[in-house]
Motif scaffolding. Sequence first.
Motif, PDB file in Angstrom:
ATOM      1  N   GLY A   1      -5.652 -23.815  -3.250  1.00 23.22           N
ATOM      2  CA  GLY A   1      -5.403 -23.533  -4.602  1.00 23.22           C
ATOM      3  C   GLY A   1      -4.135 -22.733  -4.773  1.00 23.22           C
ATOM      4  O   GLY A   1      -3.331 -22.366  -3.700  1.00 23.22           O
ATOM      5  N   ASP A   2      -3.783 -22.317  -6.047  1.00 23.49           N
ATOM      6  CA  ASP A   2      -2.536 -21.646  -6.338  1.00 23.49           C
ATOM      7  C   ASP A   2      -2.208 -20.381  -5.928  1.00 23.49           C
ATOM      8  O   ASP A   2      -1.252 -19.891  -5.470  1.00 23.49           O
ATOM      9  N   TYR A   3      -3.451 -19.588  -5.592  1.00 21.47           N
ATOM     10  CA  TYR A   3      -3.265 -18.313  -5.105  1.00 21.47           C
ATOM     11  C   TYR A   3      -4.007 -18.116  -3.749  1.00 21.47           C
ATOM     12  O   TYR A   3      -4.165 -17.130  -3.422  1.00 21.47           O
ATOM     13  N   GLN A   4      -3.976 -19.300  -2.972  1.00 22.03           N
ATOM     14  CA  GLN A   4      -4.506 -19.376  -1.313  1.00 22.03           C
ATOM     15  C   GLN A   4      -5.846 -18.548  -1.362  1.00 22.03           C
ATOM     16  O   GLN A   4      -6.084 -17.882  -0.359  1.00 22.03           O
ATOM     17  N   HIS A   5      -6.864 -19.002  -2.053  1.00 22.06           N
ATOM     18  CA  HIS A   5      -7.782 -18.293  -2.009  1.00 22.06           C
ATOM     19  C   HIS A   5      -8.587 -18.923  -0.614  1.00 22.06           C
ATOM     20  O   HIS A   5      -8.372 -19.950  -0.092  1.00 22.06           O
ATOM     21  N   GLU A   6      -9.763 -18.275   0.015  1.00 25.67           N
ATOM     22  CA  GLU A   6     -10.160 -18.489   1.051  1.00 25.67           C
ATOM     23  C   GLU A   6     -11.663 -19.090   0.914  1.00 25.67           C
ATOM     24  O   GLU A   6     -12.298 -18.567   0.275  1.00 25.67           O
ATOM     25  N   LEU A   7     -11.755 -20.224   1.698  1.00 19.35           N
ATOM     26  CA  LEU A   7     -12.951 -20.914   1.681  1.00 19.35           C
ATOM     27  C   LEU A   7     -13.426 -20.916   2.884  1.00 19.35           C
ATOM     28  O   LEU A   7     -12.846 -21.597   3.664  1.00 19.35           O
ATOM     29  N   GLY A   8     -14.445 -20.134   3.286  1.00 24.58           N
ATOM     30  CA  GLY A   8     -14.900 -20.014   4.639  1.00 24.58           C
ATOM     31  C   GLY A   8     -16.177 -20.970   4.813  1.00 24.58           C
ATOM     32  O   GLY A   8     -17.174 -20.802   3.984  1.00 24.58           O
ATOM     33  N   ILE A   9     -16.389 -21.595   5.989  1.00 23.22           N
ATOM     34  CA  ILE A   9     -17.599 -22.044   6.454  1.00 23.22           C
ATOM     35  C   ILE A   9     -18.163 -21.555   7.691  1.00 23.22           C
ATOM     36  O   ILE A   9     -17.328 -21.460   8.777  1.00 23.22           O
ATOM     37  N   ILE A  10     -19.372 -21.379   7.512  1.00 23.46           N
ATOM     38  CA  ILE A  10     -19.874 -20.614   8.813  1.00 23.46           C
ATOM     39  C   ILE A  10     -21.115 -21.202   9.095  1.00 23.46           C
ATOM     40  O   ILE A  10     -21.984 -21.796   8.354  1.00 23.46           O
ATOM     41  N   ASN A  11     -21.353 -21.206  10.415  1.00 21.82           N
ATOM     42  CA  ASN A  11     -22.417 -21.908  11.085  1.00 21.82           C
ATOM     43  C   ASN A  11     -23.462 -21.002  10.605  1.00 21.82           C
ATOM     44  O   ASN A  11     -23.875 -19.886  10.539  1.00 21.82           O
ATOM     45  N   ARG A  12     -24.680 -21.890  10.055  1.00 20.29           N
ATOM     46  CA  ARG A  12     -25.830 -21.167   9.386  1.00 20.29           C
ATOM     47  C   ARG A  12     -26.398 -20.196  10.144  1.00 20.29           C
ATOM     48  O   ARG A  12     -27.246 -19.391   9.898  1.00 20.29           O
TER      49      ARG A  12
ATOM     50  N   CYS B   1     -14.893 -21.521  10.196  1.00 18.39           N
ATOM     51  CA  CYS B   1     -13.519 -22.030   9.835  1.00 18.39           C
ATOM     52  C   CYS B   1     -13.292 -21.639   8.578  1.00 18.39           C
ATOM     53  O   CYS B   1     -13.983 -21.350   7.680  1.00 18.39           O
ATOM     54  N   GLU B   2     -11.921 -21.517   8.298  1.00 22.70           N
ATOM     55  CA  GLU B   2     -11.515 -20.926   6.905  1.00 22.70           C
ATOM     56  C   GLU B   2     -10.259 -21.815   6.366  1.00 22.70           C
ATOM     57  O   GLU B   2      -9.039 -22.135   7.152  1.00 22.70           O
ATOM     58  N   PHE B   3     -10.444 -22.205   5.186  1.00 24.74           N
ATOM     59  CA  PHE B   3      -9.147 -22.836   4.473  1.00 24.74           C
ATOM     60  C   PHE B   3      -8.637 -21.932   3.322  1.00 24.74           C
ATOM     61  O   PHE B   3      -9.200 -21.126   2.838  1.00 24.74           O
ATOM     62  N   ARG B   4      -7.213 -22.063   3.304  1.00 19.78           N
ATOM     63  CA  ARG B   4      -6.560 -21.301   2.086  1.00 19.78           C
ATOM     64  C   ARG B   4      -6.246 -22.387   1.075  1.00 19.78           C
ATOM     65  O   ARG B   4      -5.410 -23.472   1.549  1.00 19.78           O
TER      66      ARG B   4
ATOM     67  N   ALA C   1      -6.368 -29.233   6.928  1.00 17.36           N
ATOM     68  CA  ALA C   1      -7.136 -28.710   7.837  1.00 17.36           C
ATOM     69  C   ALA C   1      -7.479 -26.977   7.809  1.00 17.36           C
ATOM     70  O   ALA C   1      -6.476 -26.375   7.229  1.00 17.36           O
ATOM     71  N   PRO C   2      -8.353 -26.748   8.363  1.00 19.27           N
ATOM     72  CA  PRO C   2      -8.461 -25.138   8.209  1.00 19.27           C
ATOM     73  C   PRO C   2      -7.403 -24.398   8.919  1.00 19.27           C
ATOM     74  O   PRO C   2      -6.940 -24.995   9.701  1.00 19.27           O
ATOM     75  N   TYR C   3      -7.024 -23.202   8.378  1.00 19.32           N
ATOM     76  CA  TYR C   3      -5.686 -22.452   9.038  1.00 19.32           C
ATOM     77  C   TYR C   3      -6.335 -21.478  10.104  1.00 19.32           C
ATOM     78  O   TYR C   3      -5.434 -21.174  10.989  1.00 19.32           O
ATOM     79  N   TYR C   4      -7.714 -21.317  10.130  1.00 18.34           N
ATOM     80  CA  TYR C   4      -8.140 -20.281  11.007  1.00 18.34           C
ATOM     81  C   TYR C   4      -9.796 -20.944  11.447  1.00 18.34           C
ATOM     82  O   TYR C   4     -10.446 -21.440  10.624  1.00 18.34           O
ATOM     83  N   ALA C   5      -9.954 -21.121  12.951  1.00 17.72           N
ATOM     84  CA  ALA C   5     -11.274 -21.438  13.023  1.00 17.72           C
ATOM     85  C   ALA C   5     -11.814 -20.635  14.415  1.00 17.72           C
ATOM     86  O   ALA C   5     -10.919 -20.402  15.329  1.00 17.72           O
TER      87      ALA C   5
END
Length: 132
Positions: A44-55, A39-42, A29-33
């Motif tokens: 991979g190996d380096y905990q990179h951030e994938l953010g999903i933004i309302n368009r 919402c944002e997921f951490r 699940a996202p760690y922040y929303a």
Amino acid sequence: MLRGMATVSFYADDLESAKDWYTEVLGIAPYYAVPGGYCEFRIGDYQHELGIINRTFAPAGAHNAPGGAILNWHVDDVRTTFDRLIALGAKEYEPITPRGDGDFITAAVVDPFGNVLGIMQNPHYLEILARA
């Protein structure tokens, strides 16, 4: 100058559906929303951030069609990952493609929200990871 990817941002008209889809794809699940906005997921190996933004918060002039730069995420098996993404509703953007002498393999899909998600088997990534 560029020291590492901080956050890659994707846009979605339906943030909740995108959050659910990426939760399924990533297995976390996202760690922040921020309800209705981000919402944002951490991952991979380096905990990179994938953010999903309302368009609705996309920059002026942002395109809704997939295209432009492709950020490739390292995966251990491009074929298995590609097949899983397609099974979950993504569409092929770039077929599985061996690069150079075949040590590098890339592919990309368009997620159900119109974002390009690149995947890659990359021996350099594994070499760097082994040194970390």
